[in-house]
Design a protein around this motif. Structure first.
Motif, mmCIF file in Angstrom:
data_model
loop_
_atom_site.group_PDB
_atom_site.id
_atom_site.type_symbol
_atom_site.label_atom_id
_atom_site.label_comp_id
_atom_site.label_asym_id
_atom_site.label_seq_id
_atom_site.Cartn_x
_atom_site.Cartn_y
_atom_site.Cartn_z
ATOM 1 N N VAL A 165 0.854 -1.192 0.000
ATOM 2 C CA VAL A 165 0.000 0.000 0.000
ATOM 3 C C VAL A 165 0.886 1.237 0.000
ATOM 4 O O VAL A 165 1.796 1.364 0.832
ATOM 5 C CB VAL A 165 -0.914 0.023 1.243
ATOM 6 N N GLN A 166 0.626 2.120 -0.926
ATOM 7 C CA GLN A 166 1.510 3.284 -1.028
ATOM 8 C C GLN A 166 0.789 4.459 -1.661
ATOM 9 O O GLN A 166 -0.014 4.294 -2.588
ATOM 10 C CB GLN A 166 2.740 2.936 -1.860
ATOM 11 N N LEU A 167 1.080 5.643 -1.134
ATOM 12 C CA LEU A 167 0.742 6.902 -1.770
ATOM 13 C C LEU A 167 2.054 7.642 -1.934
ATOM 14 O O LEU A 167 2.741 7.901 -0.944
ATOM 15 C CB LEU A 167 -0.226 7.726 -0.920
ATOM 16 N N PHE A 194 -4.032 -0.602 -3.122
ATOM 17 C CA PHE A 194 -5.365 -0.597 -2.514
ATOM 18 C C PHE A 194 -6.344 0.023 -3.507
ATOM 19 O O PHE A 194 -5.956 0.609 -4.510
ATOM 20 C CB PHE A 194 -5.363 0.160 -1.187
ATOM 21 N N ALA A 195 -7.628 -0.119 -3.184
ATOM 22 C CA ALA A 195 -8.678 0.354 -4.090
ATOM 23 C C ALA A 195 -8.884 1.856 -3.909
ATOM 24 O O ALA A 195 -9.892 2.309 -3.347
ATOM 25 C CB ALA A 195 -9.975 -0.407 -3.810
ATOM 26 N N ALA A 227 -3.505 12.071 0.986
ATOM 27 C CA ALA A 227 -4.118 11.079 1.847
ATOM 28 C C ALA A 227 -5.355 10.509 1.175
ATOM 29 O O ALA A 227 -6.013 11.198 0.388
ATOM 30 C CB ALA A 227 -4.500 11.703 3.186
ATOM 31 N N ALA A 228 -5.652 9.273 1.497
ATOM 32 C CA ALA A 228 -6.881 8.625 1.054
ATOM 33 C C ALA A 228 -7.802 8.528 2.260
ATOM 34 O O ALA A 228 -7.431 7.924 3.266
ATOM 35 C CB ALA A 228 -6.585 7.246 0.480
ATOM 36 N N TRP A 272 -1.619 7.465 4.138
ATOM 37 C CA TRP A 272 -0.900 8.729 3.997
ATOM 38 C C TRP A 272 0.284 8.549 3.047
ATOM 39 O O TRP A 272 0.915 7.486 3.021
ATOM 40 C CB TRP A 272 -0.337 9.192 5.343
ATOM 41 N N GLY A 273 0.587 9.644 2.346
ATOM 42 C CA GLY A 273 1.836 9.675 1.602
ATOM 43 C C GLY A 273 2.967 10.132 2.505
ATOM 44 O O GLY A 273 2.755 10.486 3.671
#
Length: 121
Positions: A1-3, A26-27, A96-97, A111-112
């Motif tokens: 999982v990554q931003l 991730f979705a 951020a998602a 979070w990135g």
């Protein structure tokens, strides 16, 4: 999982920068995309958010009319176009998602790592 954010740098007052945020693992298309910033010696603050469902946007008063948030769901990318930059915009910017897109009730899942934006002559 990554931003992963990119696009930060040094710019003169009145200049522009475009930040990008690439999601993986991730979705992300089901999440709102939000941008936050943390200036030296200050608390983190929300800058803008783009809802996943209806495309509604919200902006902090300090950036309204100067910043524009957008996304490309096909590329799983989010963007923050920053125009008419001011020295007080200097900060580390984070994407951020979030499952929500409302001031005071963000529910950030991811979070990135942040990208530095410096506005100075």
């Amino acid at each position: 999982v990554q931003l992963a954010e990119s696009g930060g740098g040094l710019v003169q007052p009145g200049g522009s920068l475009r930040l990008s945020c690439v999601a993986s693992g991730f979705a992300s298309n089901y999440y709102a995309i939000a941008w936050f910033r943390r200036a030296p010696g200050k608390a983190r603050e929300g800058v803008a958010c783009l809802s996943a469902q209806d495309g509604n946007t919200i902006y902090a008063d300090a950036v309204k009319g100067r910043f524009t948030i957008s996304r490309n769901k096909a590329k799983k990318e989010g963007y923050l176009q920053m125009d008419s930059l001011k020295p007080e915009d200097t900060a580390v910017y984070y994407c951020a998602a979030s499952t929500t897109c409302a001031w005071g009730s963000f529910d950030v899942g991811f979070w990135g790592q942040g990208t530095q934006v410096t506005v100075s002559s």
